[in-house]
Enzyme design. Sequence first.
Site, PDB file in Angstrom:
ATOM      1  N   LYS A  47       0.867  -1.177   0.000  1.00 40.78           N
ATOM      2  CA  LYS A  47       0.000   0.000   0.000  1.00 40.78           C
ATOM      3  C   LYS A  47       0.902   1.225   0.000  1.00 40.78           C
ATOM      4  O   LYS A  47       1.950   1.224   0.664  1.00 40.78           O
ATOM      5  CB  LYS A  47      -0.857  -0.030   1.273  1.00 40.78           C
ATOM      6  CG  LYS A  47      -1.911   1.061   1.368  1.00 40.78           C
ATOM      7  CD  LYS A  47      -2.711   0.884   2.671  1.00 40.78           C
ATOM      8  CE  LYS A  47      -3.904   1.816   2.739  1.00 40.78           C
ATOM      9  NZ  LYS A  47      -4.723   1.561   3.947  1.00 40.78           N
ATOM     10  N   SER A  90      -9.619   1.121   2.966  1.00 45.85           N
ATOM     11  CA  SER A  90      -8.789   2.008   2.178  1.00 45.85           C
ATOM     12  C   SER A  90      -7.692   1.269   1.401  1.00 45.85           C
ATOM     13  O   SER A  90      -7.113   1.844   0.475  1.00 45.85           O
ATOM     14  CB  SER A  90      -8.145   3.063   3.087  1.00 45.85           C
ATOM     15  OG  SER A  90      -7.277   2.437   4.015  1.00 45.85           O
ATOM     16  N   SER A 113      -9.695  -1.328   7.135  1.00 44.91           N
ATOM     17  CA  SER A 113      -9.169  -0.996   5.813  1.00 44.91           C
ATOM     18  C   SER A 113      -8.464  -2.127   5.077  1.00 44.91           C
ATOM     19  O   SER A 113      -8.158  -1.995   3.897  1.00 44.91           O
ATOM     20  CB  SER A 113      -8.200   0.191   5.908  1.00 44.91           C
ATOM     21  OG  SER A 113      -8.927   1.381   5.984  1.00 44.91           O
TER      22      SER A 113
END
Lengths: 493, 493
Positions: free
Chosen positions: B74, B149, B173
């Site tokens: 990420k 996310s 997330s």
Amino acid sequence: MISTSFQSLDDVLKEFDLTMGLEVHAQVDTKTKVWCFCPISVGQAYENHYVCEICSGHPGTLPVLNEEVLNKAIRLGLALEGKIAPKINFDRKNYFYPDLPKGYQITQFKNPIVFDAKMEWDHTDSKKIIRIERIQIEEDTGKSTHHQDYSLLNYNRCGTPLLEIITAPDFHHPDDAVVYLKKLHAILKHLHICRGNLQDGNFRCDVNVSLSPKGATKLGTRCEVKNLNSFKNVEKSIIYESIRQANLLKSRGKVLQETRLFNMQEGKTYLLRTKSDADDYRYFPEPDLPSIFIASSKVKDILSQLPELPDQIKNRLQSDYGLNHYDASLISQSFDIVHYFEECVRNSSDPKNYAKKIANWILTELFRFLNEYNKEINDSPVRPKELVELISILESGKISHKQAKEVFAEMFDLKKSPSEIIASKGFEQTSDEGELKSILEKLILNHPKELEGIKSGNARMVGFFIGQVMKQTGGKANAQLATELLKKLIDQQ
Amino acid sequence: MILELHEKIKSKKISALDLIKHALKSIRSHQKENNAYISILDHHAELKAKQCDEWLSVKGNLPNYLHGIPFSLKDLFITKGIRTTAGSAHLANYIPPYDGHVSEKLQSSQAVLVGKTGCDEFGMGSTNENTPFGAVSLPGHPQHVAGGSSGGSAASVAEGSSIFSIGTDTGGSVRLPASFCGLVGFKPSYGVVSRYGQIAYASSLDQSSPLAIDVSDIAVVMEELSKSDPRDATQVYQSKHSWVDVIKQQTGKKGLQGKTIGFHPALWNSCDPEVQEVGASWMKHFQSMGIELVEIPMPSFEHAVATYYLVAPAEASANLARYDGVVYGYRTPKTPNLESLFVKSRSESLGEEVKRRILIGTFALSSGYSEDYFAKASKVRRLIWNDFKNAFQKCDFYFTPVCASTAFLKRQFNKIPMDPLKDYMNDIFTIPVNLAGVPAIALPTGVSSQGLPLGMQLIGPTFSDQELLAFARNLELELPIDHGAKNHWKDFL
């Protein structure tokens, strides 16, 4: 228009009670910064040289507490008879400023490491007690320098550990503030907590000054004067601020709560910002640093390693060695000097008798040379053993006081022992009674006129005989001994 | 799957370069449609893969299971010298000067980083639409979101361009996108994985969390992630066993029998019928395998979302203060003064959702409101923790859905206007886990009638991470779990 009916502090104190609280920021003398492993920048360094991703606030970085800072905070707390918190936390103090790269300062808001400490001293016939409400660990900021149309930032200082030492509003005269600061400064240096170089900003003070009508119980509105870095400036800014506030109270009836800066050149304080828009720092617990539980065994350990404090040493020097108050306070100002002094005393044959003389030599000759050569006492080329040797030789009468000073100078320069220097200079006095006696006997025989002079009370003639003795011994004779012998010989006649 | 690939690489049946080339080919064919990546590191990856193969031919052995395995990070993870954006325009050109824990550990284990994946800006969102780098599509369903996310991370594994990915889980997330994309997502207990080099959103909730195709791969990755790191003071967990050993000692039914699982019907009632059906069928399976089911209410869960949206924004308001345009990141071109430099640099570069949360957090911490909001939220957080503590006295693990529905339609295809409050409710099942700091795993259960994946969540007590993974692994072997993404790599197995 501000009226200027008050001209001096004395004028102000006739009508108002002055009340002050002090906040000292002392940089902790550690190898590395408080949250990262950057070395502490001491003295001159290139800008932004001692900086890493942590102290410059890069995304993703985290703080880890430098344990040395915690230990030194506990040490200070114990020295100031404070309570050590069993559990401490850190908090974030939020505000935007370019010298604060994270946008918040990590400090201690709710559970500081030390609380309820104090500082005491004798004041004429009473005792002064200043309450120290709390001592907290926090981080220093970077430095900005502002130019015509740009500003420069230096983050070397960012993350330098600080102890903030906050007193109750217990000061009522600038003299007390200065005594407190000097004593605090001495303790911080003595315990090796802070280097204490005021010009480098190691020790900075904020003063909260307020005035209230004489005898009033409610304190007046205060103004904070920030970042004072000398004892003199603290005193001057308090006096300036007292007069300014007194005149404001007289002319307008009120003082506004403000943060002010002291301008050294002009000796005046200037408005930095008003507090009407009450600073909201939005404190909350620092989630990156877990609570720390302080083991009582840790506190005991630090307590057991706490050296004698300056006040305790000063009293002991007076009672154990009979030093006067002045000498004792000069020697107790640094642990190194105390150590040197006591090492000398230990090396002397007659401590009771020698202690004062040793103190005298340290405070005059040794200090003079150390100053001149810009050396610390630990680096003195004259070691305690040698200094005591010199004093013993002087006391035994082998050399004169004047010669001893000359010898000391060479000891300092050449790092030789006193006896070596005395021998090479031919300073040694003749204290051989037999030799002096035979010289004197011959002189008496050869100078009957001068002898008569003495007998009839002409004391100057003693000088004649001693002068002759000196001449014949090449100046090495012990004058005092020779005088005594001369008297004896005359009495025997 | 990683353990099987490892054997193949070790016996030279496949090469690391083959795997990486396959991964890069998948990126090229899917990037336009799915937009999983913000930065694609094709040159870096090929070079690394060649080095891996060289290592094997020179040394003849492989020190680590992850050797040559393609993975993605990420874009919230700091990678030295590789652009790290946090999904924000503010950091669009930010190249970190240091390496974070996750990147360091995985790259030193010789896993091959193929790219940095898209995410909601600073991890704030559950649809991956709150970012200037564009929404991420659910692979195979271009009208649906991959979840957020960590949407890019989930899509990268689901589309077959990386074998595992590391996301961050602050309120769900990782588990939510894992569930939307039919993957396994594991949120370790708070304090298992160092957060050093993980760009902070809410420090007391954030935790690096792996996404993978099966539970076994999660364990292999956790072996590296859980390694201790002195740079994070909140990383307090120490692994009891080797994570891979825990998985290798899989016992199937025997490891399941006699365990107790808590649940409560009230938590399921608000879910889509299909989610309820899958939950019910899993519970039937549990019983048939000798797992005991106990009804345990979680009375404080209903306050979890409100609590989260005070705690997380409060911490974020401080964590994101550093994006002021001074040291790094976006700086507005020309400004008349300091205040406008701060205001404009932040206003012009931070997104709507980020601004909203900074404002909420700043408000929640403001003087006069802090007690009613932030302090109260911290107390409710304690109640949620108590709910879990009480529950785990009666059961080994707790069973909930990950989300009340399958993947959402993208905003542009959705007729209902955007409503942040409604969006916040998506995380109702995942948020309590972060507030309590306990571990949880999202497991894929198959697809809905529309062909959209579904996931279920198992939660364990604090630091039961290895037990939870072992249990999930045994379930994975016994239950009809769909590992659709495995098909992408079938040529190598």
